[in-house]
Design a protein around this motif. Structure first.
Motif, mmCIF file in Angstrom:
data_model
loop_
_atom_site.group_PDB
_atom_site.id
_atom_site.type_symbol
_atom_site.label_atom_id
_atom_site.label_comp_id
_atom_site.label_asym_id
_atom_site.label_seq_id
_atom_site.Cartn_x
_atom_site.Cartn_y
_atom_site.Cartn_z
ATOM 1 N N GLU A 1 -3.083 -4.430 -9.383
ATOM 2 C CA GLU A 1 -3.280 -5.259 -8.219
ATOM 3 C C GLU A 1 -3.606 -3.652 -7.165
ATOM 4 O O GLU A 1 -5.378 -4.269 -6.903
ATOM 5 N N ARG A 2 -3.765 -2.435 -7.627
ATOM 6 C CA ARG A 2 -4.347 -2.188 -7.185
ATOM 7 C C ARG A 2 -5.951 -1.422 -7.674
ATOM 8 O O ARG A 2 -7.010 -1.253 -6.762
ATOM 9 N N ILE A 3 -6.175 -1.937 -9.058
ATOM 10 C CA ILE A 3 -7.728 -1.971 -9.540
ATOM 11 C C ILE A 3 -8.085 -2.913 -8.688
ATOM 12 O O ILE A 3 -9.221 -2.912 -9.157
ATOM 13 N N ALA B 1 -9.143 -2.328 -5.704
ATOM 14 C CA ALA B 1 -10.577 -0.967 -5.584
ATOM 15 C C ALA B 1 -11.700 -2.576 -6.212
ATOM 16 O O ALA B 1 -12.739 -2.088 -5.400
ATOM 17 N N LEU B 2 -11.615 -3.098 -6.363
ATOM 18 C CA LEU B 2 -12.763 -4.220 -7.230
ATOM 19 C C LEU B 2 -13.262 -4.689 -6.475
ATOM 20 O O LEU B 2 -14.382 -4.825 -5.828
ATOM 21 N N LYS B 3 -12.695 -5.148 -5.688
ATOM 22 C CA LYS B 3 -12.610 -6.414 -5.003
ATOM 23 C C LYS B 3 -13.605 -5.744 -3.275
ATOM 24 O O LYS B 3 -14.443 -6.609 -3.066
ATOM 25 N N ASP B 4 -13.315 -4.840 -3.281
ATOM 26 C CA ASP B 4 -13.509 -3.527 -2.675
ATOM 27 C C ASP B 4 -14.893 -3.396 -2.719
ATOM 28 O O ASP B 4 -16.186 -3.751 -2.259
ATOM 29 N N MET B 5 -15.276 -3.092 -3.547
ATOM 30 C CA MET B 5 -16.944 -2.458 -4.450
ATOM 31 C C MET B 5 -17.796 -4.378 -4.092
ATOM 32 O O MET B 5 -18.421 -3.880 -3.597
ATOM 33 N N GLN B 6 -17.300 -5.288 -4.746
ATOM 34 C CA GLN B 6 -17.746 -6.753 -3.929
ATOM 35 C C GLN B 6 -18.086 -7.220 -3.245
ATOM 36 O O GLN B 6 -18.928 -7.024 -2.455
ATOM 37 N N ALA C 1 -4.072 2.287 -20.011
ATOM 38 C CA ALA C 1 -4.145 1.566 -19.028
ATOM 39 C C ALA C 1 -3.635 0.114 -18.977
ATOM 40 O O ALA C 1 -3.193 -0.700 -18.305
ATOM 41 N N ALA C 2 -4.291 -0.684 -19.556
ATOM 42 C CA ALA C 2 -4.413 -2.015 -20.490
ATOM 43 C C ALA C 2 -2.778 -2.161 -20.869
ATOM 44 O O ALA C 2 -1.942 -3.167 -21.376
ATOM 45 N N GLN C 3 -2.026 -1.173 -21.624
ATOM 46 C CA GLN C 3 -1.288 -0.889 -22.735
ATOM 47 C C GLN C 3 0.379 -0.823 -21.481
ATOM 48 O O GLN C 3 0.817 -1.195 -21.750
ATOM 49 N N HIS C 4 0.104 0.129 -20.535
ATOM 50 C CA HIS C 4 1.301 0.572 -19.736
ATOM 51 C C HIS C 4 0.946 -0.278 -18.277
ATOM 52 O O HIS C 4 2.153 0.582 -17.553
ATOM 53 N N ALA C 5 -0.146 -0.977 -17.774
ATOM 54 C CA ALA C 5 0.166 -0.888 -15.897
ATOM 55 C C ALA C 5 0.874 -1.932 -15.598
ATOM 56 O O ALA C 5 1.462 -2.919 -16.639
ATOM 57 N N THR C 6 1.515 -1.500 -14.664
ATOM 58 C CA THR C 6 2.371 -2.675 -13.663
ATOM 59 C C THR C 6 1.836 -3.736 -13.116
ATOM 60 O O THR C 6 0.725 -2.899 -12.990
ATOM 61 N N ASP C 7 2.529 -4.094 -13.215
ATOM 62 C CA ASP C 7 1.936 -5.484 -11.722
ATOM 63 C C ASP C 7 1.442 -4.918 -10.531
ATOM 64 O O ASP C 7 0.447 -4.872 -10.191
ATOM 65 N N GLY C 8 1.997 -3.685 -10.225
ATOM 66 C CA GLY C 8 1.684 -3.273 -9.089
ATOM 67 C C GLY C 8 -0.232 -2.592 -9.192
ATOM 68 O O GLY C 8 -1.085 -2.076 -8.540
ATOM 69 N N ASP C 9 -0.010 -2.108 -10.353
ATOM 70 C CA ASP C 9 -0.897 -0.710 -10.731
ATOM 71 C C ASP C 9 -2.513 -2.125 -11.446
ATOM 72 O O ASP C 9 -3.501 -1.396 -10.586
#
Length: 232
Positions: free
Chosen positions: A129-131, A134-139, A119-127
């Motif tokens: 943002e989705r992560i 989700a992290l913001k929702d956890m917070q 994921a670190a190698q291939h994630a797009t900006d959209g990917d």
């Protein structure tokens, strides 16, 4: 005609799910015989073909077996295909055996660090943002266990997707119900400790992925899963 086939398909799915849940929750215990075809037809207002198709699917999933002239019996649980998403989904959340969940965390430790690195190698900006969302929702739900773990599941699903590996992404369909059961146990372990520490570990994974640092993302995910294993 299309409505007929749609209704038949819906009835088949309903019948399959109801019998599957009844087996998984123990309403039809292991070793007992299922109601006969005629009884199931009457109970679900289904055709003989629909009943037989549902039983055939359950047999393929290892949950039932037939004995000539004796009927269809519920198979022992250790014969069930517990990696089948349907079989897992039919269980009550707390009913999946703990040893299966421990094996599941071991499997996660093989797959998820690699998924985080990819994921670190291939994630797009959209990917990314989705992560992040989700992290913001956890917070936001750090004081709300149920919603915290819903966001936690989305966090991991987003990483699988961001890996851009089709096999890893497909595996997520199997992992979701196991994650739900696993997180239920972890929530019990976290009642006294709180969810903040778990959030911090997830944040480290996110920061590494957003920085496109594959090795750091892999290491951060390993630390996260070490904690999960201790909680299970």
């Amino acid at each position: 005609m299309s409505d007929y086939f749609q209704n038949a398909s819906s009835l088949h799915t309903h019948l399959l799910n109801e019998i599957g849940k009844a087996i998984a929750t123990g309403a039809y215990p292991e070793g007992t015989v299922l109601p006969r075809e005629a009884e199931l037809q009457e109970q679900f207002q289904a055709s003989r073909q629909t009943v037989r198709e549902a039983i055939k699917v359950l047999s393929a999933k290892g949950m039932v077996y037939a004995r000539k002239r004796a009927g269809t019996f519920v198979q022992q649980r250790d014969k069930w295909n517990l990696l089948d998403p349907d079989v897992l989904g039919w269980h009550a959340t707390g009913a999946i055996p703990h040893e299966i969940l421990a094996d599941f965390v071991e499997m996660r430790r093989l797959i998820e660090p690699a998924a985080a690195r990819l994921a670190a190698q291939h994630a797009t900006d959209g990917d990314v943002e989705r992560i992040r969302v989700a992290l913001k929702d956890m917070q936001d739900f750090v004081s709300d266990t149920e919603h915290f773990y819903e966001a936690d599941i989305e966090f991991h699903m987003a990483i699988f997707s961001a890996s851009k590996n089709r096999v890893i992404d497909r595996i997520s369909a199997i992992l979701r119900p196991l994650l739900e059961a696993s997180f239920k146990l972890q929530s019990e372990a976290n009642r006294s400790e709180g969810l903040d520490a778990g959030y911090d570990l997830h944040e480290a994974v996110y920061l590494a992925i957003s920085a496109h640092d594959g090795e750091k993302a892999r290491s951060a995910m390993e630390h996260l899963l070490e904690r999960a294993m201790k909680e299970i």
